[in-house]
Design an enzyme around this catalytic site. Sequence first.
Site, PDB file in Angstrom:
ATOM      1  N   PHE A  91       0.830  -1.356  -0.106  1.00  0.00           N
ATOM      2  CA  PHE A  91      -0.253   0.054   0.018  1.00  0.00           C
ATOM      3  C   PHE A  91       1.344   1.351   0.250  1.00  0.00           C
ATOM      4  O   PHE A  91       2.066   1.187   0.892  1.00  0.00           O
ATOM      5  CB  PHE A  91      -0.413  -0.159   1.343  1.00  0.00           C
ATOM      6  CG  PHE A  91      -1.784   1.149   1.235  1.00  0.00           C
ATOM      7  CD1 PHE A  91      -3.215   1.312   1.063  1.00  0.00           C
ATOM      8  CD2 PHE A  91      -1.530   2.202   2.117  1.00  0.00           C
ATOM      9  CE1 PHE A  91      -3.878   2.129   0.849  1.00  0.00           C
ATOM     10  CE2 PHE A  91      -2.831   2.918   2.729  1.00  0.00           C
ATOM     11  CZ  PHE A  91      -3.440   3.534   1.643  1.00  0.00           C
ATOM     12  N   ASN A 130      -4.027   1.758  11.148  1.00  0.00           N
ATOM     13  CA  ASN A 130      -3.890   1.865   9.584  1.00  0.00           C
ATOM     14  C   ASN A 130      -5.139   0.942   8.846  1.00  0.00           C
ATOM     15  O   ASN A 130      -4.227   0.123   8.466  1.00  0.00           O
ATOM     16  CB  ASN A 130      -3.357   2.993   8.988  1.00  0.00           C
ATOM     17  CG  ASN A 130      -4.076   3.335   8.025  1.00  0.00           C
ATOM     18  OD1 ASN A 130      -5.233   2.462   7.186  1.00  0.00           O
ATOM     19  ND2 ASN A 130      -3.113   3.760   6.231  1.00  0.00           N
ATOM     20  N   PRO A 131      -5.926   0.369   9.294  1.00  0.00           N
ATOM     21  CA  PRO A 131      -6.547  -1.061   8.857  1.00  0.00           C
ATOM     22  C   PRO A 131      -7.211  -1.352   7.676  1.00  0.00           C
ATOM     23  O   PRO A 131      -7.109   0.169   6.490  1.00  0.00           O
ATOM     24  CB  PRO A 131      -7.343  -1.461  10.040  1.00  0.00           C
ATOM     25  CG  PRO A 131      -8.101   0.549  10.236  1.00  0.00           C
ATOM     26  CD  PRO A 131      -6.601   0.733  10.457  1.00  0.00           C
TER      27      PRO A 131
END
Length: 291
Positions: free
Chosen positions: A91, A195-196
Amino acid sequence: MTDLREGIRDAAARLREAGVASADVDAVELAAHVLDVDASEVRRLMVLGGRSLPGSYAVLVDERVGRVPLQHLTGRAHFRRLTLSVGPGVFVPRPETEVLVDLALAEVDRLAAADRGEGPVRVVDLCSGSGAIALSVKDERPDAHVRGLELSPDARAWAVANRDRLGLDVDLVQGDATRPCFEDWTGTVDVVTINPPYIPVGAVPLDPEVRDHDPEVALYGGSEDGLAIPLAVAGVAAALLRPGGLVLVEHADSQGESLPRRLSATGEWTDVTDHADLSGRPRVTVARRSA
Ligand SMILES: C[S@@+](CC[C@H](N)C(=O)[O-])C[C@H]1O[C@@H](n2cnc3c(N)ncnc32)[C@H](O)[C@@H]1O
């Protein structure tokens, strides 16, 4: 070879036409990448004139027009004071997450100043991705003891590479943050950052950079409201934290009321508050572990 000023101007126009919001910035960043200088030097060269761009610039611009993320083309993402290596499988860290780090560091500063005589402040980062949060906390508070957990082996490999290149002493392990972890620290951690993945299942992101290039495991929160994984990871944080310890959970704009409400309902948290990011959108829920 293309004239630098003209090449960048044409590239920005093509990127704008392709719907890239940051067209001018991206055109300069790609030039900086191929010339191996920083963006301010490119702007200086644009004013001076007389410089040219190699053929590789046009190739990168074509890829960016095809909405390959800028950070995948340059191989790097800027996050707070760090330049992180990123690419397929991890990510790309976002500027809005910097607010979560500000809030976490404020708590670390407060605890360190209180001189509790309990050794270094303990921080755990769950869902670490590239390591953006864990590595920034360690970079800005070298005295803190920081550990991170990431499910995807590919993402963890990027985080480990970043850690080793930056020389930051952070324990980064591979594992599932919805299951018990770091059990040797159970009930002793001061701060847990998360920060899932939190996008509601079925709500496919509009931006091709996100939809087609961020790994799915980094995006979708496992339920229609997107909160199944965030709540499960918060449950793990509750087990790790000492009474009074702080959890910080990033969330979607639409979850600024639902996440605080759902966390409060567990009975595991007090002082549940929500914080906006720099553009004023609800972004981070913060809560203290109940005694
Ligand atoms: C939104 S990204 C955030 C990455 C990084 N913390 C950041 O802020 O840039 C979510 C991350 O959680 C990871 N992840 C998803 N499910 C997980 C789980 N059950 N346990 C641990 N990590 C998980 C994903 O692989 C991804 O790296």
